[in-house]
Design an enzyme around this catalytic site. Structure first.
Site, PDB file in Angstrom:
ATOM      1  N   ASP A  66       0.840  -1.206   0.000  1.00 54.09           N
ATOM      2  CA  ASP A  66       0.000   0.000   0.000  1.00 54.09           C
ATOM      3  C   ASP A  66       0.867   1.245   0.000  1.00 54.09           C
ATOM      4  O   ASP A  66       0.579   2.232  -0.672  1.00 54.09           O
ATOM      5  CB  ASP A  66      -0.862   0.044   1.272  1.00 54.09           C
ATOM      6  N   SER A  95     -12.477   1.432  -6.471  1.00 55.51           N
ATOM      7  CA  SER A  95     -11.747   1.538  -5.212  1.00 55.51           C
ATOM      8  C   SER A  95     -11.496   3.024  -4.969  1.00 55.51           C
ATOM      9  O   SER A  95     -11.763   3.844  -5.845  1.00 55.51           O
ATOM     10  CB  SER A  95     -10.430   0.797  -5.366  1.00 55.51           C
ATOM     11  N   GLU A 149     -17.253   7.416   7.322  1.00 56.21           N
ATOM     12  CA  GLU A 149     -17.639   6.041   7.657  1.00 56.21           C
ATOM     13  C   GLU A 149     -16.439   5.272   8.192  1.00 56.21           C
ATOM     14  O   GLU A 149     -15.295   5.566   7.821  1.00 56.21           O
ATOM     15  CB  GLU A 149     -18.125   5.320   6.395  1.00 56.21           C
ATOM     16  N   LYS A 196     -14.002   2.439   7.956  1.00 54.06           N
ATOM     17  CA  LYS A 196     -13.588   1.624   6.809  1.00 54.06           C
ATOM     18  C   LYS A 196     -13.363   0.185   7.274  1.00 54.06           C
ATOM     19  O   LYS A 196     -12.391  -0.113   7.956  1.00 54.06           O
ATOM     20  CB  LYS A 196     -12.315   2.191   6.183  1.00 54.06           C
ATOM     21  N   ASP A 218     -12.469  -3.598   7.301  1.00 55.50           N
ATOM     22  CA  ASP A 218     -11.389  -4.310   6.611  1.00 55.50           C
ATOM     23  C   ASP A 218     -11.895  -5.684   6.182  1.00 55.50           C
ATOM     24  O   ASP A 218     -11.667  -6.692   6.842  1.00 55.50           O
ATOM     25  CB  ASP A 218     -10.191  -4.438   7.557  1.00 55.50           C
ATOM     26  N   ARG A 228     -16.368  -7.881  -6.028  1.00 51.41           N
ATOM     27  CA  ARG A 228     -15.995  -6.779  -6.907  1.00 51.41           C
ATOM     28  C   ARG A 228     -15.307  -7.272  -8.180  1.00 51.41           C
ATOM     29  O   ARG A 228     -15.445  -6.672  -9.235  1.00 51.41           O
ATOM     30  CB  ARG A 228     -15.076  -5.826  -6.154  1.00 51.41           C
ATOM     31  N   GLU A 266     -19.942  -4.347   2.713  1.00 51.11           N
ATOM     32  CA  GLU A 266     -18.707  -5.067   3.033  1.00 51.11           C
ATOM     33  C   GLU A 266     -19.042  -6.317   3.841  1.00 51.11           C
ATOM     34  O   GLU A 266     -19.923  -6.285   4.703  1.00 51.11           O
ATOM     35  CB  GLU A 266     -17.823  -4.137   3.884  1.00 51.11           C
ATOM     36  N   TYR A 299     -23.334   0.019   2.639  1.00 60.99           N
ATOM     37  CA  TYR A 299     -22.936   1.436   2.700  1.00 60.99           C
ATOM     38  C   TYR A 299     -23.184   2.221   1.413  1.00 60.99           C
ATOM     39  O   TYR A 299     -22.938   3.413   1.359  1.00 60.99           O
ATOM     40  CB  TYR A 299     -21.488   1.606   3.161  1.00 60.99           C
ATOM     41  N   LYS A 346      -6.664   6.309   5.662  1.00 63.22           N
ATOM     42  CA  LYS A 346      -6.271   5.105   6.394  1.00 63.22           C
ATOM     43  C   LYS A 346      -5.560   5.434   7.696  1.00 63.22           C
ATOM     44  O   LYS A 346      -4.933   6.489   7.829  1.00 63.22           O
ATOM     45  CB  LYS A 346      -5.353   4.270   5.503  1.00 63.22           C
ATOM     46  N   CYS A 353      37.668   7.749  14.313  1.00 63.90           N
ATOM     47  CA  CYS A 353      36.439   8.109  15.039  1.00 63.90           C
ATOM     48  C   CYS A 353      35.818   9.376  14.441  1.00 63.90           C
ATOM     49  O   CYS A 353      36.508  10.387  14.290  1.00 63.90           O
ATOM     50  CB  CYS A 353      36.762   8.327  16.515  1.00 63.90           C
ATOM     51  N   CYS A 383      36.326  12.251  17.312  1.00 65.31           N
ATOM     52  CA  CYS A 383      37.595  12.819  17.762  1.00 65.31           C
ATOM     53  C   CYS A 383      38.749  12.498  16.826  1.00 65.31           C
ATOM     54  O   CYS A 383      39.857  12.987  17.019  1.00 65.31           O
ATOM     55  CB  CYS A 383      37.911  12.336  19.176  1.00 65.31           C
ATOM     56  N   CYS A 398      35.913   3.349  19.382  1.00 68.33           N
ATOM     57  CA  CYS A 398      36.894   4.436  19.367  1.00 68.33           C
ATOM     58  C   CYS A 398      37.948   4.134  20.435  1.00 68.33           C
ATOM     59  O   CYS A 398      37.609   3.762  21.557  1.00 68.33           O
ATOM     60  CB  CYS A 398      36.204   5.770  19.656  1.00 68.33           C
ATOM     61  N   CYS A 414      37.259  10.630  24.558  1.00 71.76           N
ATOM     62  CA  CYS A 414      36.342  11.137  23.531  1.00 71.76           C
ATOM     63  C   CYS A 414      34.895  10.911  23.927  1.00 71.76           C
ATOM     64  O   CYS A 414      34.129  11.846  24.121  1.00 71.76           O
ATOM     65  CB  CYS A 414      36.656  10.486  22.194  1.00 71.76           C
TER      66      CYS A 414
HETATM   67  S1  IVH Z   1     -17.904   3.279   0.469  1.00 78.95           S
HETATM   68  C1  IVH Z   1     -18.268   6.432  -1.905  1.00 78.95           C
HETATM   69  N1  IVH Z   1     -17.762   2.619   2.967  1.00 78.95           N
HETATM   70  O1  IVH Z   1     -12.993   0.258   1.102  1.00 78.95           O
HETATM   71  C2  IVH Z   1     -19.130   5.718  -1.012  1.00 78.95           C
HETATM   72  N2  IVH Z   1     -16.338   1.540   1.423  1.00 78.95           N
HETATM   73  O2  IVH Z   1     -10.692   1.494  -0.372  1.00 78.95           O
HETATM   74  C3  IVH Z   1     -18.714   5.716   0.415  1.00 78.95           C
HETATM   75  N3  IVH Z   1     -14.886  -0.121   2.448  1.00 78.95           N
HETATM   76  O3  IVH Z   1     -13.831  -0.655  -2.129  1.00 78.95           O
HETATM   77  C4  IVH Z   1     -18.949   4.469   1.074  1.00 78.95           C
HETATM   78  N4  IVH Z   1     -15.617   0.123   4.490  1.00 78.95           N
HETATM   79  O4  IVH Z   1     -14.566  -2.229  -0.209  1.00 78.95           O
HETATM   80  C5  IVH Z   1     -17.296   2.423   1.740  1.00 78.95           C
HETATM   81  N5  IVH Z   1     -17.762   2.104   5.197  1.00 78.95           N
HETATM   82  C6  IVH Z   1     -17.287   1.919   3.977  1.00 78.95           C
HETATM   83  C7  IVH Z   1     -16.282   0.972   3.715  1.00 78.95           C
HETATM   84  C8  IVH Z   1     -15.832   0.823   2.415  1.00 78.95           C
HETATM   85  C9  IVH Z   1     -14.770  -0.539   3.710  1.00 78.95           C
HETATM   86  C10 IVH Z   1     -14.044  -0.652   1.373  1.00 78.95           C
HETATM   87  C11 IVH Z   1     -14.741  -0.898   0.081  1.00 78.95           C
HETATM   88  C12 IVH Z   1     -14.002  -0.051  -0.920  1.00 78.95           C
HETATM   89  C13 IVH Z   1     -12.687   0.167  -0.238  1.00 78.95           C
HETATM   90  C14 IVH Z   1     -12.041   1.467  -0.683  1.00 78.95           C
END
Ligand code: IVH
Length: 711
Positions: A49, A94, A129, A131, A133, A152, A210, A262, A348, A442, A445, A460, A465
């Site tokens: 990343d 993405s 939001e 994010k 994982d 996806r 997700e 989401y 991030k 050194c 010194c 040294c 020194c």
């Molecule tokens: S999208 C534009 N919300 O992160 C719309 N994506 O790096 C806003 N992801 O491909 C909402 N948590 O797979 C959104 N709360 C979240 C997310 C989320 C994880 C992932 C998603 C996306 C990736 C982007």
């Protein structure tokens, strides 16, 4: 060493950037292939990343070097063969990544510049939001029934994983019916949506979200793996992704996955992204309760900060936040940059591993004279703290890593704490990199360096020194000098041993992450110490001179020297002291209180010595600011007197005392620096010399007037 110069040395011309970009393409593609196709990992996904971010930043600097095949322009992996293909109604994209506030400001500027003046302002300008994982999915409902779920894939075509998704309880198999949806929307006061749906209730709903795994389920699964003598999984995300791609839905079911929605792909008249979430909820989708609108970037930062601190309290893993321009119309108008929406970003959390550049390798002399090489890094945030250097322990380590000055490296924090170079990325070399030569003398010194029997340790040979340097540092931070709270001899020893400091100026360059090597030092105490160091960048001149540890210069002498300097110029920076000290001859110093020829010579020598001048320059570069507190100038401030002959109404001792009290000095010999020669009865040979030098000679009466009324 000057880090700025090294920055310049390694900054790239367009031609060089082009080469670097090509190398980054190759390196990123290579690791992606290993990871996605061969299921192998030579560097962590986080380091990958970080490389992508480096490429992105370079492309931002030279936009015409962006090529369609750049890794920043692509989305996910290719769909797996085993599953049926599903074409997404609109591409599943993405987001670009941000890792710092600076990245976020740059992102905001990019989309605001693009959108121009016509933009909707609101107290809910952004939507933030968590994010998750996990793995992105798309869900299709026909007449309220879940009919198709897809991954996806490459962003355009995904895999049909409907059967597997059906095993996840958080994903509704049937949406709520029209009456319930409308009821719910009314509660949320979404009247414009209600109106629309009452007239025309959609027969198709497409949502995205997700799929992810809870930490406790992940741990339980790994316990099982270990019991069965199988390899444990790396992280919950990999398991979630793997579980969804299982051909046998029973396995997916056994993994207890969770899901949040989401994005609502279907247009139901939603005006903001926040509304989109409320509509999803009204239809019966599970949405994350912690998402929040934000007024501006400051509020976004507060949200990011809050969840960085509280992330461990969540039952699942998040790797940052997603921020989106809340207004749907503006978001759409902002369209795409490369293949990511321009008005959304993944902000991030700090990576535990990241890539950076080694600007230099310094050889430091430790507390016991052992030479320690230290990598000076382009400052980088690792796991939430900035690091600027990383100890390499010994020269063997440089060999083991194959490290050269200028290399791009992966840095991480060993045991989540100590900054460490994990790996060199030799494929990214440009040809400017240099090998470090082990010094034979050194660096402090100039004495001979002795290699010890084990062949690893170099030391040294001059005991004085490093012992002296160590003591100088203790003195520098002590109460009567710079007075840096929390930085005693123990910490100085440790920093010296790790090679993190060589001289006093290095102390001011330490960042929080650099202090992680100190045992028992949590992030809080590291932050406190860094703060304490920063608070002491302003220092009064007397303390500054005293802190330099000039031989024979105690507090009182430092005071006298400071007064002398101030009487010439009100200074602000350490370098100005050097300039002034060049102008004060040794015999002038001798006229100052408590300063005899020995001390005066020591002062002169100190300011002429190359290393000391270098240190003062470095302190200047570290932004040390000298304060010269306003002292009311005394009547005879800085004036030098010679007394000769007998005085009638005052004893010689009384006269001397009066002169000193009024800020003047008394000298025993006549020289051209003397301001006044006081001529009493039966003056000695001094008068003759004074006349020769054309000095101002005053009689007792005049002198008495002077000490009563001043000049
Ligand atoms: S999208 C534009 N919300 O992160 C719309 N994506 O790096 C806003 N992801 O491909 C909402 N948590 O797979 C959104 N709360 C979240 C997310 C989320 C994880 C992932 C998603 C996306 C990736 C982007």
């Amino acid at each position: 060493m000057n880090i700025d110069e090294n920055f310049k040395k390694f900054s790239l011309s367009k031609e060089e950037a082009k080469k670097k970009i090509e190398k980054l393409h190759q390196e990123i593609n290579y690791h992606r292939y290993l990871y996605h196709v061969l299921d192998k990992e030579e560097i962590s996904p986080e380091a990958l990343d970080s490389l992508k971010k480096e490429l992105f930043d370079l492309e931002q600097q030279f936009p015409d070097l962006i090529t369609p095949d750049s890794p920043t322009q692509r989305i996910g992996g290719k769909p797996l063969k085993e599953f049926k293909k599903v074409k997404h109604p609109t591409p599943m994209l993405s987001f670009n990544d941000a890792f710092s506030k600076e990245d976020m400001y740059a992102w905001e500027k990019r989309f605001l510049d693009f959108l121009g003046n016509h933009i909707h302002h609101s107290d809910k300008f952004y939507y933030c939001e968590l994010k998750l994982d996990g793995l992105a999915i798309e869900l299709q409902y026909k007449n309220g029934v879940f009919v198709c779920g897809a991954t996806r894939g490459d962003g355009y075509i995904g895999e049909d994983v409907t059967q597997n998704l059906k095993t996840i309880e958080a994903i509704p198999l049937r949406l709520l019916d029209k009456k319930e949806v409308i009821e719910n929307l009314k509660k949320e006061k979404l009247d414009h949506i209600v109106k629309r749906l009452e007239k025309n209730f959609p027969d198709e709903i497409i949502a995205r979200g997700e799929v992810f795994m809870h930490r406790k389920d992940f741990e339980a699964l790994n316990k099982e793996q270990i019991k069965k003598n199988l390899k444990p999984y790396a992280n919950p995300r990999n398991v979630a992704a793997g579980s969804i791609r299982q051909l046998d839905p029973k396995i997916t079911a056994s993994r207890h996955l969770d899901s949040y929605a989401y994005i609502l792909v279907t247009d139901l008249g939603q005006k903001t992204h926040e509304e989109e979430h409320l509509i999803l909820k009204a239809f019966g989708f599970k949405i994350n309760p912690y998402n929040e609108p934000a007024k501006n970037l400051e509020e976004v930062f507060a949200f990011h900060d809050k969840w960085w601190k509280n992330r461990e309290k969540l039952p699942y893993e998040i790797d940052g936040i997603v921020v989106i321009l809340n207004n749907e119309e503006d978001f759409k108008r902002a369209s795409y940059i490369g293949k990511a929406p321009r008005a959304a970003i993944a902000y991030k959390f700090a990576l535990k591993q990241t890539t950076t550049q080694v600007l230099d390798i310094l050889v430091q002399v430790g507390r016991t004279g052992v030479l320690t090489p230290v990598a000076m890094l382009k400052p980088v945030n690792v796991g939430g703290v900035t690091i600027t250097r990383s100890t390499l322990h010994n020269f063997e380590e440089i060999k083991r890593l194959g490290l050269k000055i200028g290399d791009t490296v992966i840095v991480g924090r060993a045991g989540d704490v100590i900054p460490q170079i994990i790996q060199v990325l030799p494929n990214l070399r440009t040809g400017k990199e240099k090998k470090l030569e082990i010094p034979s003398l050194c660096p402090m010194c100039g004495s001979k360096i002795i290699k010890e029997e084990n062949g690893i340790i170099y030391r040294c040979s001059n005991k004085k020194c490093f012992a002296m340097n160590r003591r100088c540092l203790y003195h520098f931070v002590s109460k009567t000098a710079f007075d840096i709270e929390g930085m005693g001899p123990k910490i100085i020893d440790r920093l010296l041993d790790e090679g993190l400091i060589r001289d006093a100026a290095d102390i001011f360059k330490l960042e929080e992450g650099d202090l992680a090597i100190l045992e028992g030092f949590g992030e809080k105490s590291a932050a406190n110490l860094v703060q304490s160091i920063r608070n002491h960048k302003k220092i009064n001149l007397r303390r500054f001179i005293y802190a330099l540890g000039i031989l024979h210069v105690g507090e009182k002498t430092a005071d006298a020297l400071a007064d002398k300097i101030i009487s010439i110029k009100k200074i602000k920076r350490p370098m100005e002291i050097l300039e002034i000290m060049e102008k004060i001859p040794q015999n002038d110093l001798e006229t100052l209180e408590d300063i005899g020829p020995k001390v005066a010579k020591s002062i002169k020598d100190f300011f002429e010595e190359k290393n000391n001048r270098e240190l003062i320059k470095k302190l200047d570069e570290a932004d040390i600011e000298i304060e010269t507190p306003f002292k009311e100038l005394k009547k005879l401030q800085g004036k030098i007197f010679v007394l000769t002959g007998a005085l009638n109404s005052i004893t010689r001792e009384e006269a001397k005392e009066q002169i000193r009290q009024l800020g003047g000095k008394v000298s025993s010999s006549v020289s051209k620096n003397i301001d006044f020669v006081v001529e009493g009865e039966n003056p000695g040979s001094k008068i003759k010399k004074a006349k020769e030098l054309n000095l101002k000679i005053i009689k007792e009466k005049e002198f008495l007037e002077m000490i009563e009324k001043g000049e």
